[in-house]
Scaffold this motif. Sequence first.
Motif, PDB file in Angstrom:
ATOM      1  N   ARG A  16     -13.773  40.294  72.256  1.00  0.00           N
ATOM      2  CA  ARG A  16     -14.793  39.668  71.410  1.00  0.00           C
ATOM      3  C   ARG A  16     -14.151  38.956  70.232  1.00  0.00           C
ATOM      4  O   ARG A  16     -14.547  37.856  69.862  1.00  0.00           O
ATOM      5  CB  ARG A  16     -15.752  40.737  70.901  1.00  0.00           C
ATOM      6  N   ASP A  38     -25.192  42.675  77.051  1.00  0.00           N
ATOM      7  CA  ASP A  38     -24.263  42.580  75.932  1.00  0.00           C
ATOM      8  C   ASP A  38     -23.474  41.276  75.979  1.00  0.00           C
ATOM      9  O   ASP A  38     -23.214  40.666  74.943  1.00  0.00           O
ATOM     10  CB  ASP A  38     -23.323  43.788  75.917  1.00  0.00           C
ATOM     11  N   ALA A 187     -13.530  50.967  71.399  1.00  0.00           N
ATOM     12  CA  ALA A 187     -14.353  52.016  72.009  1.00  0.00           C
ATOM     13  C   ALA A 187     -13.492  52.962  72.849  1.00  0.00           C
ATOM     14  O   ALA A 187     -13.767  54.155  72.947  1.00  0.00           O
ATOM     15  CB  ALA A 187     -15.431  51.377  72.882  1.00  0.00           C
ATOM     16  N   TRP A 190     -11.723  55.400  70.246  1.00  0.00           N
ATOM     17  CA  TRP A 190     -12.546  56.022  69.201  1.00  0.00           C
ATOM     18  C   TRP A 190     -12.677  57.531  69.445  1.00  0.00           C
ATOM     19  O   TRP A 190     -13.120  57.944  70.512  1.00  0.00           O
ATOM     20  CB  TRP A 190     -13.934  55.380  69.178  1.00  0.00           C
ATOM     21  N   GLY A 191     -12.267  58.321  68.477  1.00  0.00           N
ATOM     22  CA  GLY A 191     -12.443  59.766  68.581  1.00  0.00           C
ATOM     23  C   GLY A 191     -11.375  60.483  69.380  1.00  0.00           C
ATOM     24  O   GLY A 191     -11.406  61.703  69.487  1.00  0.00           O
ATOM     25  N   ILE A 192     -10.409  59.743  69.946  1.00  0.00           N
ATOM     26  CA  ILE A 192      -9.313  60.426  70.640  1.00  0.00           C
ATOM     27  C   ILE A 192      -8.350  60.971  69.590  1.00  0.00           C
ATOM     28  O   ILE A 192      -8.005  60.270  68.634  1.00  0.00           O
ATOM     29  CB  ILE A 192      -8.562  59.462  71.587  1.00  0.00           C
TER      30      ILE A 192
ATOM     31  N   ARG B   2     -18.028  59.051  72.722  1.00  0.00           N
ATOM     32  CA  ARG B   2     -17.235  60.067  72.051  1.00  0.00           C
ATOM     33  C   ARG B   2     -17.590  60.101  70.561  1.00  0.00           C
ATOM     34  O   ARG B   2     -17.862  59.078  69.960  1.00  0.00           O
ATOM     35  CB  ARG B   2     -15.754  59.718  72.196  1.00  0.00           C
ATOM     36  N   TRP B   3     -17.583  61.275  69.953  1.00  0.00           N
ATOM     37  CA  TRP B   3     -17.788  61.415  68.518  1.00  0.00           C
ATOM     38  C   TRP B   3     -16.440  61.669  67.881  1.00  0.00           C
ATOM     39  O   TRP B   3     -15.618  62.387  68.430  1.00  0.00           O
ATOM     40  CB  TRP B   3     -18.744  62.567  68.208  1.00  0.00           C
ATOM     41  N   LYS B   4     -16.256  61.085  66.726  1.00  0.00           N
ATOM     42  CA  LYS B   4     -14.989  61.257  66.030  1.00  0.00           C
ATOM     43  C   LYS B   4     -15.222  62.158  64.831  1.00  0.00           C
ATOM     44  O   LYS B   4     -16.103  61.898  64.012  1.00  0.00           O
ATOM     45  CB  LYS B   4     -14.518  59.883  65.563  1.00  0.00           C
ATOM     46  N   LEU B  21     -18.716  61.172  63.710  1.00  0.00           N
ATOM     47  CA  LEU B  21     -19.158  59.789  63.610  1.00  0.00           C
ATOM     48  C   LEU B  21     -19.127  59.122  64.976  1.00  0.00           C
ATOM     49  O   LEU B  21     -18.171  59.290  65.737  1.00  0.00           O
ATOM     50  CB  LEU B  21     -18.229  59.005  62.677  1.00  0.00           C
ATOM     51  N   ARG B  23     -19.470  55.204  66.759  1.00  0.00           N
ATOM     52  CA  ARG B  23     -19.417  53.793  66.365  1.00  0.00           C
ATOM     53  C   ARG B  23     -19.736  52.930  67.583  1.00  0.00           C
ATOM     54  O   ARG B  23     -18.833  52.433  68.257  1.00  0.00           O
ATOM     55  CB  ARG B  23     -18.037  53.448  65.812  1.00  0.00           C
ATOM     56  N   GLU B  25     -20.533  49.981  70.074  1.00  0.00           N
ATOM     57  CA  GLU B  25     -20.100  48.585  70.091  1.00  0.00           C
ATOM     58  C   GLU B  25     -21.162  47.695  70.715  1.00  0.00           C
ATOM     59  O   GLU B  25     -21.000  46.491  70.796  1.00  0.00           O
ATOM     60  CB  GLU B  25     -18.792  48.449  70.881  1.00  0.00           C
TER      61      GLU B  25
END
Lengths: 245, 434
Positions: A16, A38, A187, A190-192, B2-4, B21, B23, B25
């Motif tokens: 993007r 999307d 994405a 995120w969170g890994i 997934r949550w962070k 959190l 996020r 997309e």
Amino acid sequence: MNKNWIILGATSSMARALARELAGRGDNIFLAGRDMDDLERIATDCRMRGTGEARAVKFDARKLETFTPLIEMLSDQEGEINAAVFVGSMPEQEEIDADPALVDGTIIDSFTGPARFLTMLAPLMEARGGGTVVGVGSVAGDRGRVGNYVYGAAKAGFHTYLSGLRNRLTRAGGHVVTVKPGFVDTAMTWGIEGMFLVAPPEKVAGDILRAVEKRKNVIYTPFFWRYIMLIIRSIPEPIFKKLSI
Amino acid sequence: MRWKTDTYSGWGRALKAEGELARPERISALKALPLAPAMGARRSYGDAALNDSGRAVDMTRLDRIIGFDPETGLLEAEAGLSIAEMVRIFVPRGFLPAVMPGTGFATLGGCIAMDVHGKNHHHDGSFGAHVEEIRLLRGGKDVVISREKQKEVFRATLGGLGQTGVIMSAKIRLREIPGPSMQVQERRAESLEEHLNMLDASQARYTVGWLDATAKGAAMGRGIVEEAEHGHADAPAEEKAKSVPVDAPRFALSKPVVKAFNAQYYRRIPEGGQRRMRSIPDFFFPLDRIHDWNKLYGKRGFHQFQCVIPLSGRDALRGIVEAIASSGLASPLAVLKRLGPEGEGMLSFPMEGYTLAVDFPARAKTPALIEKLIALTAEAGGRIYLAKDSLADGASVRAMYPGHAKWAAIAAKGDPAGALQTDLTRRLGLRSAT
Ligand SMILES: Cc1cc2nc3c(=O)[nH]c(=O)nc-3n(C[C@H](O)[C@H](O)[C@H](O)COP(=O)(O)OP(=O)(O)OC[C@H]3O[C@@H](n4cnc5c(N)ncnc54)[C@H](O)[C@@H]3O)c2cc1C
Ligand SMILES: NC(=O)c1ccc[n+]([C@@H]2O[C@H](COP(=O)([O-])OP(=O)(O)OC[C@H]3O[C@@H](n4cnc5c(N)ncnc54)[C@H](OP(=O)(O)O)[C@@H]3O)[C@@H](O)[C@H]2O)c1
């Protein structure tokens, strides 16, 4: 000259960011992927920001029937044809270990699907006498690790494919840029846990554009990953096989 | 999705939260999430965008432009689009958001949820006045609200702290501008009285006063009044962004340093005033040039106090400025503005009067000072701004906002379980009607 870009995996935040930059330059963009809602949003956003055309088109790496219509559509466009591939999927290695069928999908998404598409596109690029392919691989493809070796293997395969494609397209005036990102804030990551030096997607997009302009062959983004991977590759296998990094 | 798990804070860094959190997309990913408070760029100073031990949704990746009509200036965009991006994209086409806060990092959603005001509130009202329509995720449904559809929910959403639902996108009217530059005039104001008189008399579209919060005696309340209009000419080059790499040591904002800095800053403007041309970002977002400037206050962070005092309350305002000056705690960042009449938002901050905003490093004596300032504000029939607050008590805040009970009922209707509560709404008990 009129520049066309097909961006595969255009919902990725890196893609993007690249699409926005290309739109700003007035290029003609095709945003390809599975999530049409999307992709339509991204296309509108690109048109609003730039001066060129932007259109959402269907592409699923696992559905070969989506490939031919795209190649036909591209051959109807005038001017240079360029492609950027962001498609990829990274299931957790434990999931794959538990369900080996996931190996195939991972390899299709990250390697063979895009490779097949690019192989279908190559004659068109050759006929137009130029254009650039941007292939997004990964530092994970530089060495197989216990944490994600199926994904890594797919990316390694893709790297090798891209190097061969570069060899081929160069003869016709075309070019291929292999992009090896380190950790990028998307994405996918995120969170890994255990992420460090995470780069914003805009940074990667900027590095890609510069590499296209300068006709670089292989880039690491951010650049310092070249050195991190140099070290990781240089660890002798008898030691490496005992590590968990 | 997934949550962070993360520890995060507002811009003031004095209050922190730990929680999960998400996020998203894309809009479909947002809709698939369990209900949780939304947050923008977390440019609110206190705990408005925090949810300790709970979940929150970071909206910054939902930042697409959905439509723009150059005939009407109507822009539709996702809630995570920042004000600075709007400026970057639309100024070259001759349009600007009609109201902008002092930071371009703020998002569309955050500007609606705080109903932010700019340097032109006396002419153009608050951000909400230029919002035509909001797409809200409310009670599990995708609803469109406006002055025509669900008017009361619309009014509760302007300045509604995200409690009426998650703002997914909105339509706002941009202003047509003649060019990308600002013609700025700066003049000294030698005392508080003169400062307020100059603000009252100003006819300019944009007016703002910088206040030397360390000056005492006859000079108390002195400052620099900036007035600006849009210019036709090309803008001068923007100043380059810098960043603050590490937390500053405590002495950086100690009393003698601030006093010396302020005196010099004041004298920077010649006695007869000066005119200069500036770029739009440099004029509207001067602090954004220094990324992470909040680290200048050191690890412990800082608090901002912002109040509005009715026009009739000049004496009360004098008392407030006096309390600040004699505390020796003020930082160089102090702003005085005149606000115009109240808008439509039920919980919006702006009302006719003078607004004063001052930053204070988080020190032992700071909470007591701010509590005193809040009490003085309440006595004067004024309000404090919830985007800045981290220390107020619920009863006095609820008394400052007459629309509160009605607002709380509307919020409860869409979110009976209180899943959208934040640290701020819990601290101030805002979600209960009494
Ligand atoms: C340097 C600086 C200068 C400033 N100058 C001004 C000024 O001149 N005038 C002014 O009015 N304010 C000013 N502010 C305050 C700032 O404009 C507000 O705090 C604004 O709300 C910040 O936007 P944000 O996107 O960071 O929102 P956040 O701080 O992340 O969130 C603010 C509130 O909005 C809610 N919210 C955010 N996004 C959504 C959404 N999509 N849906 C529902 N709710 C949402 C949050 O839950 C929270 O309650 C300034 C702040 C700074 C740091
Ligand atoms: N993030 C990192 O740290 C990192 C590091 C190195 C390399 N990379 C690589 O960078 C690229 C972009 O990834 P990202 O991080 O931005 O994550 P992402 O958002 O998950 O992007 C992956 C993209 O691939 C698409 N995709 C997956 N399977 C597909 C299929 N079968 N057919 C068509 N499209 C498919 C996704 O489309 P949908 O919208 O349809 O899901 C999405 O657009 C990937 O190739 C990734 O491997 C990422």
